[in-house]
Design an enzyme around this catalytic site. Structure first.
Site, PDB file in Angstrom:
ATOM      1  CE  LYS C  83     -80.922  36.553  -9.569  1.00  0.00           C
ATOM      2  NZ  LYS C  83     -79.773  35.697  -9.939  1.00  0.00           N
ATOM      3  CB  SER C 158     -76.788  38.100  -9.489  1.00  0.00           C
ATOM      4  OG  SER C 158     -77.400  36.930 -10.004  1.00  0.00           O
ATOM      5  CB  SER C 182     -76.040  34.076  -9.556  1.00  0.00           C
ATOM      6  OG  SER C 182     -75.174  35.051 -10.084  1.00  0.00           O
TER       7      SER C 182
END
Lengths: 504, 95, 501
Positions: C83, C158, C182
């Site tokens: 990420k 996210s 997330s």
């Protein structure tokens, strides 16, 4: 009302930079005077993803200070964030301690001038708290830009907050002096105002004499010398007296001091003050200082200034001498070591005279630094070529009559010029050994008296001043080695004999 | 800039966020909705409850006072938007 | 089956074994993944950047190391992607924000370092909601990410880019971060395993902060064993994070292997039945959850009812605290030292324009909300109160864990939704975090695992969540592995991964 009708109330916030190898929250080296933006790491720049990790040595330093001034240490304290936008503040917040500081209470002792009979009398100025925090960077302004150096950003600080318990500008300066001496004794900070490792903000308010409620205070920022501490506070007192006398209110403000005009002026008022949005620092666990750590830190504390002053006065020194010696713990240590090496406590005054007189004079010439209460009293003894033992040896020679006091001063100066030589070596090599042999000196006196019949006549006629001439001649002929006391005695004896022979 | 008299304007000033009036209005309304929901917390009895402390630590979390460089300083300075020599530059401000 | 299909079909654990055994070359594996990225990216936009050259160089180094007889790390040759919240030295790191566009970190984060030390091959950085704030990967100045199971649907957020990439087999395992769900929610929406470890189990150094007291990094994988493998590499105390725990790192893979035997006798699973009465809980999600719970009971687990009295206050508590911390953590983005800068005549205007242009709407919203709750005037009623309610929530969990080993619930109350469907109603999106944020507030480990699909078209994944006491990752992995052993969902391939199921 006149100024005498107001009581002055002063509280101080003193920032002291801790002498550690790395910063408060990151392993970034820091020292004063480096090229701009060389002492930075990812945390110092506030780079995304970096986290603060507290420096154990900084906490240890702060803990020792707190214990030295008698603070209470809660088992758990917390870090907090204080938010404001400023280019020298890399994260947009400063990590400090807010409602849960690591140290509460305590006091700084300052000289109590209300008791002039007792020069060692002190007054305790109570502290509110001490907390740790990180420093900001430094700004300079050039042309259309402001330029930022982050070297100092993240340097470890303690902030010592007094209660509003100081009554005059002079007391405020005394307080900072005492505090500076303590942190230097502890070896936790250079505490140099000029270099900014000791910084002072003063809260000043007035109230009518006899009133109990505090008046509205104004905070004077960035007082960076003892002279300015006193001058700025006095200027602010004048300003507030003028306001109150004119029937105007003092508005809570942040002030700056203009030394050129000897005036304080408003930087911002409280209404314009920022909302710092304090909250507990989520990047670090609470700081835990347990009983074992406290005990170990306590055990490591040196004797502190007032205790040492009292101990020196017990030895028979004057309060003044004790003050001079203890202004710098290295000097006091030096004195203690030299006296111990003398093996005779009754020599305290003699040793003190040597240390505060001749030795400091020579060090001053050497280092071009003063023994005033200016900033650079620390570290004077660094590189001193005369060890306490050597000084004691020298004093021993004087006491034993091996050399004269005057010769001893020359010997001391020679050791400064030629480090590594012992007093005995120089005394022997350069012939400082004092001649105390009565017969030899009497012989010398006779020869000189005989060689100066005119002066002898004057002396015998009652001109006592001529006596000095003869002593001087003996000293000259003996190259200063004749023991002046023996010379005096010999001269007396020779004159007596002459008088006898001349009288029928 | 939004009108500082409004709550959202004051927040934007504190947060140093430029806030055009149109956006201020939308954001203001959204914040009001969210805060309305959050005010439900006022109903919780928190008498005598301490503020949350992250789980107790099994170590002090302190570090030794030893230098530990973690980046190349010059490459970090190369990423500064505006610099003069080694100094970081911003529009002039008053200290 | 082509060689490439064989590679992409293997778990990370199987790839590592194949490379260690010399059955596969790291270079072939990396090439197969780079090709898969090439094939899937136009439809998914999961990657922010692909580090092909670095990946090939790392793969060759692994092959050379093996050839020379050197011992290989546990992830040697496994292609991973991070990420974009994770700092990677020398590789652009944006955290999904325009304010960091073009920022190339001059230091290495702990996660990238530990993965590299374990021999992993870095394929690139993955898209995300800006600063981790979002549940759909739509809060981004870049391309939104598409769900490989239904291209017009969101992948969750996210960590949506990580979820899409792992699901589409364009990386063998991915790293996400979880502040309020997330990792787990996008794992749930993409048929993956998503593990949020105990707060402090994995370092936060090098993970760009959203809400420091809630953030935690963790793996997102296709299989439970891969999550265990990755956690073993990531977990452990870090001298650069004073909140990292120095508890010993157990053998997570052993826990998985034990669970794969399918025997759960002696395990007690808590059920908070009241939470299943939520208005927003989709019936299909509830059905799948109950089916999963029945499976666990069949394997020998005992299911008991538990109470979480402050459950309904978790969302409000969370949004006070996460916005407060975010408003603070994001104060450093001022255009002075790095990142975007909008030059204006005055310093103040420079700050304001930089932050206006650099932050998206959701980030601005949360900064303002966080600024509000921390103001001197509102602190006690908002931040201070929320920190007290957080204590109550943590106490609720502690009381529940006195009676059970873990708590089961759906991960997300709904399956994925169409891109754009919820963008105008932030509060409605916040409420979707209802099942996940408790674990963050109380610092507890939690895992989301595949629990089947919706029956209606499009066929969308549904997740099961297990929350355990502090440091109970082995127990969670064991039960997750037992559940996985009883099902075949984890072996299914999404339509947008280029292959059949």
């Amino acid at each position: 009302m006149a100024r005498a009708d107001y009581e002055v109330v002063i509280g101080l916030e003193v920032h002291c930079q801790l002498a550690t190898a790395t910063k408060m929250f990151s392993g970034c080296a820091y020292s004063i005077g480096d090229e701009p933006n060389t002492q930075i790491d990812a945390y110092t720049l506030g780079l995304p993803g970096t986290l603060p990790v507290p420096n154990r040595a900084a906490v240890e330093h702060a803990l020792r200070l707190a214990l030295a001034v008698g603070c209470e240490i809660p088992p758990l304290s917390r870090w907090a964030r204080k938010h404001y936008f400023y280019p020298d503040l890399p994260k947009g917040y400063q990590i400090t301690q807010a409602d849960q500081p690591y140290a509460l209470g305590g006091a700084i002792e300052i000289p109590d001038h209300d008791q002039p009979d007792d020069p060692l009398a002190t007054r305790r100025v109570p502290l509110l708290r001490i907390h740790m925090e990180e420093d900001a960077g430094k700004n300079t302004h050039a042309g259309e830009y402001s330029l930022i150096d982050y070297n100092r950003a993240g340097a470890p600080l303690v902030e010592i907050v007094s209660l509003p318990a100081l009554r005059s500008a002079a007391e405020a300066a005394d307080y900072v002096r005492e505090l500076r001496t303590i942190v230097r004794y502890l070896g936790i900070s250079a505490a140099n105002m000029e270099q900014g490792t000791l910084r002072c903000d003063a809260n000043v308010s007035l109230r009518p004499v006899g009133a109990t409620a505090l008046g509205t205070r104004c905070e004077i920022k960035n007082l960076n010398s003892f002279k300015f501490i006193e001058a700025a506070i006095n200027a602010e007192i004048r300003r507030q007296v003028d306001l109150l006398d004119a029937g105007e209110a003092v508005i809570q403000s942040t002030m700056s001091y203009d030394p050129g005009r000897d005036q304080t002026k408003v930087m911002r008022t409280k209404e314009a003050a920022a909302d710092y949005r304090y909250f507990p620092e989520p990047d670090m666990p609470p700081l835990s200082i347990d009983a074992a750590w406290i005990a170990a830190a306590k055990a490591s504390l040196p004797a502190l200034p007032w205790a040492r002053r009292r101990a020196l006065v017990q030895l028979g020194l004057s309060a003044y001498d004790a003050g001079v010696l203890t202004a710098d713990h290295e000097l006091a240590d030096y004195f203690d070591a030299a006296l111990a090496a003398c093996n005779d406590p009754s020599l305290a005054k003699v040793v003190c005279n040597w240390v505060t007189g001749e030795l400091l004079k020579l060090l001053k010439t050497d280092h071009a630094e003063g023994l005033d209460d200016g900033d650079n009293t620390g570290g004077r003894l660094a590189g001193c070529p005369v060890s306490p033992a050597a000084l004691a040896e020298l004093i021993g020679h004087v006491e034993a009559g091996t050399i004269s006091g005057r010769a001893a001063k020359q010997v001391l100066a020679k050791i400064f010029a030629e480090p590594g030589q012992s007093p005995a070596q120089i005394i022997e090599r350069d012939g400082y050994r004092q001649v105390s042999d009565q017969a030899a000196i009497t012989q010398m006196v006779r020869e000189i008296v005989n060689a100066h019949p005119q002066q002898l006549e004057q002396l015998l006629a009652g001109k006592a001043k001529v006596r000095g001439f003869f002593v001087g001649q003996v000293m000259r002929v003996s190259k200063g080695q004749a023991n002046p006391q023996v010379v005096q005695q010999a001269l007396e004896a020779v004159l007596e004999q002459l008088a006898k022979t001349q009288e029928p | 800039m939004a009108n500082d008299d409004t709550l959202v304007g004051e927040l934007a000033r504190l947060a140093h966020l430029e806030l055009p009036p149109a956006r201020a209005q939308v954001l203001g309304a959204q914040l009001e909705t969210i805060l309305g929901y959050i005010r439900g917390l006022q109903a919780v009895d928190v008498e005598g409850v301490p503020e949350y402390l992250p789980a107790e630590q099994v170590r002090s979390g302190l570090r030794d006072d030893i230098e530990r460089a973690d980046m190349d300083v010059d490459s970090a300075l190369a990423g500064v938007p505006l610099a003069h020599d080694r100094l970081v530059a911003v529009p002039k401000f008053k200290d | 089956m082509s060689a490439s299909d064989d590679i992409l079909g293997r778990s990370a654990r199987a790839l590592a074994k194949g490379i260690r055994d010399g059955e596969l070359s790291s270079l072939d594996v990396t090439r197969a993944y780079l090709e898969q990225i090439h094939a899937t990216e136009p439809a998914l936009h999961a990657y922010r950047c692909v580090t092909s050259e670095l990946a090939l160089a790392q793969a060759q180094a692994v092959d050379r190391a093996r050839a020379s007889g050197a011992s290989l790390g546990p992830l040697a040759g496994v292609p991973v992607a991070l990420k974009d919240i994770f700092v990677t030295q020398g590789v652009e790191t944006t955290c999904g924000s325009a304010i960091l566009a073009g920022w190339v970190p001059p230091y290495q984060g702990t996660h990238a370092q530990r993965l590299a030390d374990a021999g992993a091959v870095l394929l690139g950085k993955l898209s995300m909601d800006e600063f981790g704030m979002g549940s759909a990967n739509e809060n981004t100045p870049f391309e939104p990410v598409h769900n490989p199971w239904a291209r017009d649907h969101v992948p969750g957020g996210s960590s949506g880019g990580t979820a899409a990439a792992v699901a589409a087999r364009s990386c063998a395992l991915g790293l996400g971060s979880d502040t309020g769900g997330s990792i787990r929610q996008p794992a749930s929406l993409c048929n993956l395993v998503g593990l949020k470890p105990t707060y402090g189990r994995v370092s936060r150094h090098g993970m760009i902060a959203f809400a420091s007291s809630l953030d935690q990094a963790g793996p997102m994988t296709r299989e439970v064993g891969d999550a265990a493998l990755a956690l073993g590499v990531l977990a452990g105390v870090d001298p650069r994070d004073s909140t990292s725990l120095d508890a010993p790192v157990p053998d997570y893979l052993a826990a998985v292997d034990a669970g794969a035997q399918g025997q759960l006798a002696g395990t007690t699973i808590g059920l908070h039945r009241r939470a299943l009465e939520l208005d927003g809980l989709a019936p299909q999600v509830r059905d799948r959850f109950e089916a999963s719970l029945a499976q666990l009971a069949d394997a020998g687990a005992r299911v008991i009812d538990i109470e979480l009295p402050h459950f309904e206050h978790a969302v409000a508590t969370y949004y006070v605290l996460c916005t407060a911390e975010a408003s603070s953590n994001l104060a450093r983005y001022d255009g002075v030292r790095y990142g975007l800068r909008r030059d204006r005549p005055s310093l103040r205007e420079t700050y304001e324009a930089t932050r206006h242009d650099g932050f998206g709407a959701e980030v601005a919203r949360r900064i303002l909300l966080g600024t509000f709750v921390l103001r001197a005037d509102s602190y006690a009623d908002y931040y201070g109160r929320a920190m007290k309610v957080r204590s109550l929530i943590a106490q609720d969990y502690a009381a529940a864990f006195a009676r059970c080993d873990m708590i089961a619930s759906p991960t997300s109350p709904v399956p994925s939704w169409r891109i754009g469907a919820k963008v105008d109603d932030p509060l409605a999106v916040y409420l979707l975090d209802v099942f996940t944020i408790g674990a963050n507030l109380a610092g507890l480990p939690a895992i989301s695992i595949p629990a089947g699909f919706t029956a209606s078209a499009p066929r969308l994944p549904i997740g099961l969540q297990l929350i355990g006491p502090r440091l109970a990752e082995p127990a969670l992995l064991r039960v997750a592995a037992a559940h996985e052993a009883a099902n075949r969902w984890h072996l299914e391939r999404p339509p947008a991964s280029g292959g059949g199921s």
